[in-house]
Design a protein around this motif. Structure first.
Motif, short mmCIF file in Angstrom:
data_model
loop_
_atom_site.label_atom_id
_atom_site.label_comp_id
_atom_site.label_asym_id
_atom_site.label_seq_id
_atom_site.Cartn_x
_atom_site.Cartn_y
_atom_site.Cartn_z
N GLY A 71 24.56 -15.22 13.95
CA GLY A 71 23.97 -15.80 15.46
C GLY A 71 26.04 -16.95 15.68
O GLY A 71 26.50 -16.24 16.89
N ILE A 72 26.22 -16.99 14.71
CA ILE A 72 27.16 -17.60 14.70
C ILE A 72 29.10 -16.87 15.25
O ILE A 72 29.37 -17.04 15.91
CB ILE A 72 27.43 -19.03 13.45
CG1 ILE A 72 26.58 -19.63 13.66
CG2 ILE A 72 29.12 -19.21 13.34
CD1 ILE A 72 27.20 -20.63 12.68
N ILE A 73 29.14 -16.43 14.56
CA ILE A 73 29.65 -14.87 14.30
C ILE A 73 30.03 -14.03 15.44
O ILE A 73 30.86 -14.16 15.87
CB ILE A 73 29.88 -13.67 13.28
CG1 ILE A 73 29.99 -14.68 11.74
CG2 ILE A 73 30.64 -12.53 13.31
CD1 ILE A 73 29.86 -13.50 10.65
N LEU A 74 28.87 -14.07 16.02
CA LEU A 74 28.43 -13.27 17.64
C LEU A 74 28.87 -14.30 18.93
O LEU A 74 29.93 -14.07 19.84
CB LEU A 74 27.16 -12.66 17.91
CG LEU A 74 27.20 -11.04 17.02
CD1 LEU A 74 25.42 -10.68 16.90
CD2 LEU A 74 28.04 -9.90 17.42
N SER A 75 28.40 -15.57 18.65
CA SER A 75 28.74 -15.99 19.28
C SER A 75 30.48 -16.65 19.69
O SER A 75 30.49 -16.31 20.24
CB SER A 75 27.96 -17.75 19.25
OG SER A 75 26.27 -17.70 19.24
#
Length: 201
Positions: A71-75
């Protein structure tokens, strides 16, 4: 010339050759009121608890951490993509190279996260014996046969209660990544490279 055997002699098979000692083989022994695990010595009077339990991988935590990381990486990647898109419009296409690096970095981070997740999901549970001391240290041994560990618990307890008791067993070192396992109670492990247990041989 044919050799004759003496009367009553039976063919006795020769004992099997011992396998070559592995580079990770160590000794676990008790002598002179000390418990030795390879080169680490634990005074028996400082041993506060000896017990067995199943060391299980942190599969649930690893999965949740993986989802959080994705989630953090894609965000971050999408946010930088949008920002880069706006920048490229303002600068007439200059942000393309930056976006390439952003997504290469995102893919590398995702690959790292997948490798860490798989390493935890594929880790096997280990039945272990733990020897805790009054200080912030612990010695661990494991075995494919739980009965061997149960017997070892009894041997260590007997050595604690009887100063004259001495024994020695053969063990194999087992490297364990502490982040991948539950360690029962809140246990701090000190010494060695990472957390090192030993497998009863």
């Amino acid at each position: 010339m044919e050799r004759t055997e003496p009367p009553g002699h039976h063919d006795i098979p020769s004992p099997p050759a011992f396998p070559p000692r592995a580079a990770t083989a160590v000794d676990l022994r008790v002598g002179k009121r000390l418990l030795w695990v390879d080169g680490a010595a634990y005074p028996l009077e400082n041993v506060t608890r000896v017990y067995t339990y199943t060391l299980t991988p942190r599969r649930k935590e690893a999965t949740l951490l993986f989802v959080k990381r994705v989630g953090i990486i894609l965000s971050v990647a999408f946010a930088l993509t949008i920002l880069g898109g706006l920048t490229s419009i303002a600068n007439e296409g200059a942000g393309g190279t930056i976006l390439t690096f952003v997504w290469l970095g995102a893919l590398a981070a995702l690959a790292f996260s997948i490798v860490e997740l798989v390493s935890v999901l594929t880790a096997s549970s280990q039945y272990v014996l733990a020897v805790e001391t009054s200080g912030p240290s612990i010695a661990m041994v494991t075995s494919a046969d739980p009965r061997q560990l149960d017997q070892l618990v009894g041997s260590i307890v007997q050595a604690i209660e009887n100063p004259e008791v001495e024994f020695q067993v053969r063990v194999d070192r087992l490297m364990v990544n502490p982040r991948n396992y539950y360690f029962g109670d809140n246990v701090n492990m000190y010494g060695g490279t990472g957390n090192v247990g030993v497998a009863h041989g």
